[in-house]
Motif scaffolding. Structure first.
Motif: not given
Length: 140
Positions: A29-36, A65-70
């Motif tokens: 449901l997100t647009r987090i593209p980075s596999e790492p 990582l913190m931005r992705a967690q948010t």
């Protein structure tokens, strides 16, 4: 169990306590593209490893990582809000059903008392009394 991240934002995901299939659905449901970044998120939420170590293990900046967690937490917050609305709808239906059950139990009780007073149809009066007793036992 939720904790406050700040005075405004609740934490909906608990490090070390989230199953990977749930994270996969949430990430979809997100647009987090980075596999790492995704791998670091999964490591943190499935094992409880500190974010710093998860970021280092997957060679990403901690800030990413913190931005992705948010982002993940905000998405989970929307899902929880939807679940709360659905739950309220079901509670309203349950309250309506319980009110109707109470109304019907009172009617059955009155009918049983009436039959007892006029001394008619003893078998039916016994069945009504048994039904009233059973409904009170199930309510307790």
């Amino acid at each position: 169990m939720s904790a406050h991240k700040s005075s405004r934002e609740m934490l909906y995901l608990l490090a070390g306590c989230e199953p990977e299939p749930k994270l996969d659905l949430l990430l979809s449901l997100t647009r987090i593209p980075s596999e790492p970044t995704i791998a670091a998120l999964k490591l943190h939420y499935t094992t409880g490893l500190d974010p710093e170590r998860c970021a280092a293990r997957h060679f990403i900046e901690l800030s990413n990582l913190m931005r992705a967690q948010t982002t993940l937490n905000s998405t989970m917050g929307v899902i929880e809000s939807i679940k709360e609305l659905d739950w309220e709808k079901h509670l309203d239906k349950l309250a309506t059903a319980n009110a109707r059950i109470t109304e019907l139990e009172q009617l059955v009780s009155r009918a049983a008392n009436y039959l007892y007073e006029i001394g008619m149809n003893e078998e039916l009066e016994q069945q009504l009394s048994a039904a009233i007793s059973n409904s009170k036992e199930h309510a307790a």
